[in-house]
Design a protein around this motif. Structure first.
Motif, PDB file in Angstrom:
ATOM      1  N   ASN A 105     -54.394 116.176  74.761  1.00  0.00           N
ATOM      2  CA  ASN A 105     -53.734 115.555  75.952  1.00  0.00           C
ATOM      3  C   ASN A 105     -52.799 116.717  76.294  1.00  0.00           C
ATOM      4  OD1 ASN A 105     -55.032 113.055  75.266  1.00  0.00           O
ATOM      5  ND2 ASN A 105     -53.281 112.395  74.038  1.00  0.00           N
ATOM      6  N   ARG A 106     -52.388 117.486  75.527  1.00  0.00           N
ATOM      7  CA  ARG A 106     -51.648 118.567  75.985  1.00  0.00           C
ATOM      8  C   ARG A 106     -52.295 119.507  77.016  1.00  0.00           C
ATOM      9  NH1 ARG A 106     -48.603 120.969  70.842  1.00  0.00           N
ATOM     10  NH2 ARG A 106     -48.010 122.835  72.629  1.00  0.00           N
ATOM     11  N   LEU A 107     -53.631 119.757  76.546  1.00  0.00           N
ATOM     12  CA  LEU A 107     -54.319 120.676  77.401  1.00  0.00           C
ATOM     13  C   LEU A 107     -54.738 119.828  78.740  1.00  0.00           C
ATOM     14  CD1 LEU A 107     -55.858 123.334  77.944  1.00  0.00           C
ATOM     15  CD2 LEU A 107     -57.750 122.303  76.327  1.00  0.00           C
ATOM     16  N   LYS A 111     -54.072 121.289  82.339  1.00  0.00           N
ATOM     17  CA  LYS A 111     -55.162 121.410  83.610  1.00  0.00           C
ATOM     18  C   LYS A 111     -54.874 120.701  84.863  1.00  0.00           C
ATOM     19  CE  LYS A 111     -59.113 121.781  80.276  1.00  0.00           C
ATOM     20  NZ  LYS A 111     -60.202 120.915  79.937  1.00  0.00           N
ATOM     21  N   ASN A 112     -54.346 119.397  84.423  1.00  0.00           N
ATOM     22  CA  ASN A 112     -54.394 118.386  85.935  1.00  0.00           C
ATOM     23  C   ASN A 112     -52.963 118.142  86.264  1.00  0.00           C
ATOM     24  OD1 ASN A 112     -57.228 118.026  85.248  1.00  0.00           O
ATOM     25  ND2 ASN A 112     -56.758 116.262  83.947  1.00  0.00           N
ATOM     26  N   LYS A 113     -51.969 118.712  85.642  1.00  0.00           N
ATOM     27  CA  LYS A 113     -50.576 118.221  86.116  1.00  0.00           C
ATOM     28  C   LYS A 113     -49.773 119.590  86.200  1.00  0.00           C
ATOM     29  CE  LYS A 113     -50.829 113.347  84.738  1.00  0.00           C
ATOM     30  NZ  LYS A 113     -50.306 112.508  83.795  1.00  0.00           N
ATOM     31  N   PRO A 114     -50.056 120.600  86.865  1.00  0.00           N
ATOM     32  CA  PRO A 114     -49.546 121.887  86.854  1.00  0.00           C
ATOM     33  C   PRO A 114     -48.022 121.636  87.292  1.00  0.00           C
ATOM     34  CG  PRO A 114     -50.768 121.552  88.660  1.00  0.00           C
ATOM     35  CD  PRO A 114     -51.417 120.661  87.749  1.00  0.00           C
ATOM     36  N   ASP A 115     -47.768 120.645  88.062  1.00  0.00           N
ATOM     37  CA  ASP A 115     -46.336 120.421  88.606  1.00  0.00           C
ATOM     38  C   ASP A 115     -45.452 119.885  87.769  1.00  0.00           C
ATOM     39  OD1 ASP A 115     -47.273 121.157  91.181  1.00  0.00           O
ATOM     40  OD2 ASP A 115     -47.485 119.304  91.949  1.00  0.00           O
ATOM     41  N   ASN A 128     -51.095 128.682  75.859  1.00  0.00           N
ATOM     42  CA  ASN A 128     -51.122 129.929  74.651  1.00  0.00           C
ATOM     43  C   ASN A 128     -50.529 129.127  73.505  1.00  0.00           C
ATOM     44  OD1 ASN A 128     -51.881 131.941  76.027  1.00  0.00           O
ATOM     45  ND2 ASN A 128     -49.869 132.465  76.472  1.00  0.00           N
ATOM     46  N   ALA A 129     -49.490 128.282  73.516  1.00  0.00           N
ATOM     47  CA  ALA A 129     -49.191 127.258  71.981  1.00  0.00           C
ATOM     48  C   ALA A 129     -50.256 126.493  71.936  1.00  0.00           C
ATOM     49  CB  ALA A 129     -47.986 126.456  72.576  1.00  0.00           C
ATOM     50  N   ILE A 130     -51.115 125.837  72.746  1.00  0.00           N
ATOM     51  CA  ILE A 130     -52.309 124.951  72.382  1.00  0.00           C
ATOM     52  C   ILE A 130     -53.210 125.833  71.607  1.00  0.00           C
ATOM     53  CG2 ILE A 130     -54.209 123.630  73.122  1.00  0.00           C
ATOM     54  CD1 ILE A 130     -52.200 122.765  75.539  1.00  0.00           C
TER      55      ILE A 130
END
Length: 160
Positions: A105-107, A111-115, A128-130
């Motif tokens: 979900n974090r990835l 990907k989909n919500k850069p804002d 990087n944490a992921i």
């Protein structure tokens, strides 16, 4: 004296700036342009890391995931009334578990919500944490608490 101090600072700064993390490409970029150049590659690396972790879990290559499954089996035998709870805890030993799904979900958010992120660099740091969390070693470590919960529920019959 001042010139010598300047040269020392310059040399130390050059040495320190050359000390990136392992792999070279995971150091945090310093500009939005550098982030833009690297973010897609890091997202692809994170996707691969999660796929590899899923495969490792399926193949039984993550030690604490194996322990968790075994502890769950024993716990259910010892106390069938806790079967539902134990089964839910044991899901963390697989790609269907909450810990793995949280990484997915974090990835997806990266990907989909850069804002959603404060800055492009914060987004880069999150990917990087992921990647770090998806290493078998770190995921294995993250399962220790769940294993210990099942050990505690066994009233001393299973070791912590």
């Amino acid at each position: 004296m001042r010139q010598t101090l300047y040269i020392i600072c310059l040399v130390l700064g050059s040495i320190i700036s050359g000390c990136g993390g392992p792999g070279g490409g995971d150091a945090v970029p310093v500009s939005a342009a550098q982030v833009a150049e690297r973010i897609d590659a890091r997202i692809s690396t994170a996707d691969s890391a999660l796929d590899n972790l899923s495969n490792d879990l399926d193949k039984g290559l993550v030690r604490n995931a194996l322990l968790l499954k075994e502890y769950a089996r024993i716990s259910i035998e010892q106390n069938p009334a806790l079967a539902s709870l134990v089964t839910n805890l044991a899901k963390d030993a697989s790609a269907e578990g909450a810990q793995f799904q949280n990484l997915r979900n974090r990835l997806t958010q990266v990907k989909n919500k850069p804002d959603f992120f404060e800055s492009p660099i914060a987004r880069y740091q999150e990917v990087n944490a992921i990647i770090s969390a998806a290493t078998p070693e770190n995921f294995n470590y993250a399962l220790i608490d769940v294993v210990n919960v099942l050990a505690d529920m066994s009233a001393g019959k299973l070791p912590r």
